[in-house]
Design an enzyme around this catalytic site. Structure first.
Site, PDB file in Angstrom:
ATOM      1  N   ARG A   1       0.832  -1.208   0.000  1.00 56.59           N
ATOM      2  CA  ARG A   1       0.000   0.000   0.000  1.00 56.59           C
ATOM      3  C   ARG A   1       0.865   1.256   0.000  1.00 56.59           C
ATOM      4  O   ARG A   1       0.584   2.221  -0.728  1.00 56.59           O
ATOM      5  CB  ARG A   1      -0.941  -0.019   1.213  1.00 56.59           C
ATOM      6  CG  ARG A   1      -2.109  -0.960   1.032  1.00 56.59           C
ATOM      7  CD  ARG A   1      -2.956  -1.118   2.274  1.00 56.59           C
ATOM      8  NE  ARG A   1      -4.113  -1.963   1.982  1.00 56.59           N
ATOM      9  CZ  ARG A   1      -5.011  -2.337   2.876  1.00 56.59           C
ATOM     10  NH1 ARG A   1      -4.906  -1.940   4.133  1.00 56.59           N
ATOM     11  NH2 ARG A   1      -6.033  -3.103   2.518  1.00 56.59           N
TER      12      ARG A   1
ATOM     13  N   TYR B   1      -6.453  -1.008  -6.471  1.00 64.01           N
ATOM     14  CA  TYR B   1      -5.781  -2.211  -5.964  1.00 64.01           C
ATOM     15  C   TYR B   1      -5.004  -1.940  -4.675  1.00 64.01           C
ATOM     16  O   TYR B   1      -4.739  -0.811  -4.319  1.00 64.01           O
ATOM     17  CB  TYR B   1      -4.941  -2.895  -7.031  1.00 64.01           C
ATOM     18  CG  TYR B   1      -3.726  -2.233  -7.647  1.00 64.01           C
ATOM     19  CD1 TYR B   1      -3.150  -1.068  -7.188  1.00 64.01           C
ATOM     20  CD2 TYR B   1      -3.111  -2.862  -8.745  1.00 64.01           C
ATOM     21  CE1 TYR B   1      -2.024  -0.535  -7.784  1.00 64.01           C
ATOM     22  CE2 TYR B   1      -1.988  -2.340  -9.352  1.00 64.01           C
ATOM     23  CZ  TYR B   1      -1.446  -1.174  -8.866  1.00 64.01           C
ATOM     24  OH  TYR B   1      -0.328  -0.647  -9.452  1.00 64.01           O
ATOM     25  N   GLU B   2      -4.729  -3.042  -3.974  1.00 66.59           N
ATOM     26  CA  GLU B   2      -4.147  -3.001  -2.624  1.00 66.59           C
ATOM     27  C   GLU B   2      -5.026  -2.229  -1.637  1.00 66.59           C
ATOM     28  O   GLU B   2      -4.536  -1.611  -0.699  1.00 66.59           O
ATOM     29  CB  GLU B   2      -2.720  -2.417  -2.645  1.00 66.59           C
ATOM     30  CG  GLU B   2      -1.765  -3.122  -3.568  1.00 66.59           C
ATOM     31  CD  GLU B   2      -1.758  -4.629  -3.394  1.00 66.59           C
ATOM     32  OE1 GLU B   2      -2.065  -5.115  -2.295  1.00 66.59           O
ATOM     33  OE2 GLU B   2      -1.464  -5.336  -4.372  1.00 66.59           O
ATOM     34  N   GLY B   3      -6.330  -2.283  -1.861  1.00 60.75           N
ATOM     35  CA  GLY B   3      -7.271  -1.614  -0.968  1.00 60.75           C
ATOM     36  C   GLY B   3      -7.728  -0.304  -1.547  1.00 60.75           C
ATOM     37  O   GLY B   3      -6.939   0.629  -1.727  1.00 60.75           O
TER      38      GLY B   3
ATOM     39  N   GLN C   1      -8.971   2.309   2.669  1.00 58.69           N
ATOM     40  CA  GLN C   1      -7.958   3.085   3.399  1.00 58.69           C
ATOM     41  C   GLN C   1      -8.630   4.039   4.388  1.00 58.69           C
ATOM     42  O   GLN C   1      -8.206   4.176   5.547  1.00 58.69           O
ATOM     43  CB  GLN C   1      -7.091   3.895   2.430  1.00 58.69           C
ATOM     44  CG  GLN C   1      -6.464   3.120   1.294  1.00 58.69           C
ATOM     45  CD  GLN C   1      -5.662   1.930   1.741  1.00 58.69           C
ATOM     46  OE1 GLN C   1      -4.891   2.002   2.686  1.00 58.69           O
ATOM     47  NE2 GLN C   1      -5.852   0.813   1.072  1.00 58.69           N
TER      48      GLN C   1
END
Length: 598
Positions: A304, A445-447, A452
């Site tokens: 992230r 992507y990656e949250g 977040q």
């Protein structure tokens, strides 16, 4: 399309804004210095500008291909990745104890940004490998570290994370992949994973997959998830199978995407009975059973932060292109008629506004991102336990802000970059449309940004009634007297006024969120989560730009004059967004009374 690493701004941050003396004073950092950092930066810039920048457009036009079960990457990727590994770049930020160069998270952040600016698709492969290395470092056995880390640190093997399934996106409790224990201590992994970046490719000798799966008797939900190491080729003898045997893990297809074409996004099949090891991919448990999500969060949090750098990087690439075009493109006359027509379009007020917006957001975000890396370095090596925990707490607070803000602001910056180019921005020939397409996935992507923001609100604001959130603003308030005690310096006084107003907006937002939480109104709290994340990013960027203004206020150096101009612009045009976001948060209670019909 050309690109140059922003060395002047990076040098400025290292020399004036980031507390590098404190970093160099930590135990184990005795050999680090500004001279060393500058030397590494210069060598990195040479490699990146000569070998990676030329790959960017090729990656967009000639994406990877899957034929007969083999993925072939964009022409030029394989040679550049080989040179990347041989030069030792993969080990740049990792601990010397595992074979890395131990040059700090900060230096790794700088290199990562520059790599992604050169070619975000190419940089994604080593970025993910860095994240996998961090997981091995913290969770693997010594035998697993000895088996896998040396080759990954040398750039000979790469790593991936395998979480998502067709029915399990952000909700990982729905993961169905199964890992069945074997008598020899290994597992047989079966299932399908989707959206796996660099799930298969021809850049490295081996690919090490970290796979979330559940054992047959595991509890339901996320408590039943475990994490498994599944190599493409066996890394050591396993029973009757010899080292190097092809494991039963294959790429079924590659996705066709809006952007980031050069990065192979794979559908991965585990246990399709295609390898040399029989049915079921051979895997090895990392850490303890049923703690898989905890270990995978090591990978995800590292990724992230790295994706935040991708947002920053592509914003800088778009800024570089827009500045270059605006300085060359001539159209019309200047409003004051001081220059012969036609003039370069950078003289037109609205083009100046767009360029300054791009520059302010990019440079402010860079300073905040580097500060976050510095916090992590301080957390890793500070001797005092209380101070170390304080640095770690601050870093964990920063990560969702930096990831969310950087990956949202890049959408604004790349869109402005197209606008600066006018009609030519809409034409693929200039390359700036690619930046818009490539960056769109960063906030997904990656949250996603919402994930977040929910993490920021739920785990880091309301849980302690805003204690950490308000301690962060106190660091910013320490800068205010330095600005306000110079009333005769109009620009500094103005920046101080706007920064004070943004601090007040932030404090009001924290108070509103805590009150709404106490009133048990989660709908209102989480309606304000993304606005609070964006408010935090705006405020932190304004703080760093204010610190920059204090350094540059009396200098006539062209770089300092430009930095001062950008700092004033940030205060005038970006910081007022804080009040808007704060109002949106305070009004959350009213909004929650009138939800969207569903």
């Amino acid at each position: 399309m050309s690109y140059r690493v922003p060395r002047s701004d990076i040098h400025f941050l290292l020399e004036h804004i980031i507390d590098t003396p404190a970093l160099f004073g930590l135990p184990g950092n005795e050999e680090l210095s500004l001279d060393l950092f500058h030397a590494v930066l210069d060598e990195a810039a040479r490699f990146i500008e000569q070998e990676v920048v030329p790959l960017n457009q090729a990656a967009d036009l000639t994406p990877p291909q899957l034929q007969n079960g083999v993925v072939t990457t964009t022409p030029g990727f394989k040679n550049a990745f080989s040179n990347f590994g041989q030069a030792g770049w993969q080990g740049l930020q990792h601990d010397a104890a595992i074979g890395g160069q131990d040059l700090s998270k900060l230096m790794g952040a700088i290199f990562g940004e520059n790599m992604s600016a050169a070619s975000a698709a190419f940089a994604l492969c080593p970025l993910l490998t860095d994240s996998v290395i961090e997981t091995f470092t913290e969770a693997a056995t010594q035998e697993q570290k000895d088996t896998y880390l040396p080759a990954m640190l040398e750039g000979r093997w790469t790593g991936t994370m395998n979480l998502t399934e067709s029915q399990a996106g952000s909700d990982l409790s729905m993961v169905k992949s199964v890992a069945t224990p074997q008598n020899d201590g290994s597992y047989r992994v079966q299932g399908e994973k989707i959206f796996i970046s660099y799930g298969d490719h021809d850049l490295a000798e081996n690919i090490i997959h970290l796979v979330l799966a559940r054992t047959p008797d595991a509890p339901a939900g996320i408590r039943g998830l475990s994490l498994f190491i599944v190599p493409k080729f066996l890394a050591h003898d396993q029973g009757e199978y010899k080292k190097g045997a092809r494991n039963d893990v294959y790429c079924a297809s590659l996705e066709h995407k809006l952007g980031l074409h050069g990065s192979p996004t794979a559908v991965m099949l585990y246990g399709d009975n295609k390898g040399e090891v029989g049915q079921g991919a051979i895997g090895y448990l990392i850490g303890e059973l049923h703690r898989g999500l905890e270990y995978m969060f090591i990978t995800m949090n590292a990724a992230r932060y790295a994706i935040a750098l991708q947002g920053l990087a592509v914003a800088d690439r778009a800024l570089f292109s827009a500045q270059s075009y605006a300085a060359e493109r001539k159209q019309g006359g200047d409003l004051e008629r001081k220059l012969p027509a036609p003039v370069s379009i950078e003289h037109h007020p609205d083009v100046e506004r767009m360029l300054q917006t791009m520059r302010a957001l990019t440079e402010g975000t860079r300073a905040v991102a580097y500060h976050a890396a510095w916090l992590k370095d301080m957390a890793l090596k500070t001797e005092d336990e209380t101070q170390r925990q304080d640095y770690q707490t601050q870093y964990e607070f920063y990560v969702p802000i930096v990831k969310g803000f950087a990956t949202e602001m890049v959408n604004e910056v790349t869109s402005l970059g197209v606008q600066v180019h006018g009609g030519m921005g809409f034409i693929e020939e200039t390359g700036v449309a690619q930046y818009m397409r490539d960056c769109r996935v960063f906030s997904i992507y990656e949250g996603t940004t919402a994930i977040q923001a929910n993490d920021l609100i739920g785990r880091k604001v309301v849980r302690d009634e805003g204690a950490v959130a308000l301690s962060l603003v106190q660091h910013i308030r320490d800068t205010l007297p330095l600005l306000q005690q110079q009333p005769n310096h109009k620009a500094l006084a103005f920046i101080g006024l706007r920064l004070e107003q943004a601090c007040q907006a932030y404090e009001q937002a924290v108070a509103s969120l805590v009150t709404l939480h106490k009133d048990q109104n989660p709908q209102a709290v989480y309606l304000g989560s993304v606005p609070f994340l964006m408010l935090s990013g705006v405020l932190l960027g304004g703080w760093k730009m204010a610190q920059s203004a204090l350094v540059c206020a009396e200098s006539a150096d062209p770089f300092a004059v430009q930095k001062m101009s950008t700092a004033v612009f940030y205060a005038a045009q970006i910081l007022p967004r804080a009040s808007m976001y704060s109002s949106a948060i305070s009004d959350g209670e009213v909004l929650s009374l009138y939800p969207m019909p569903k």
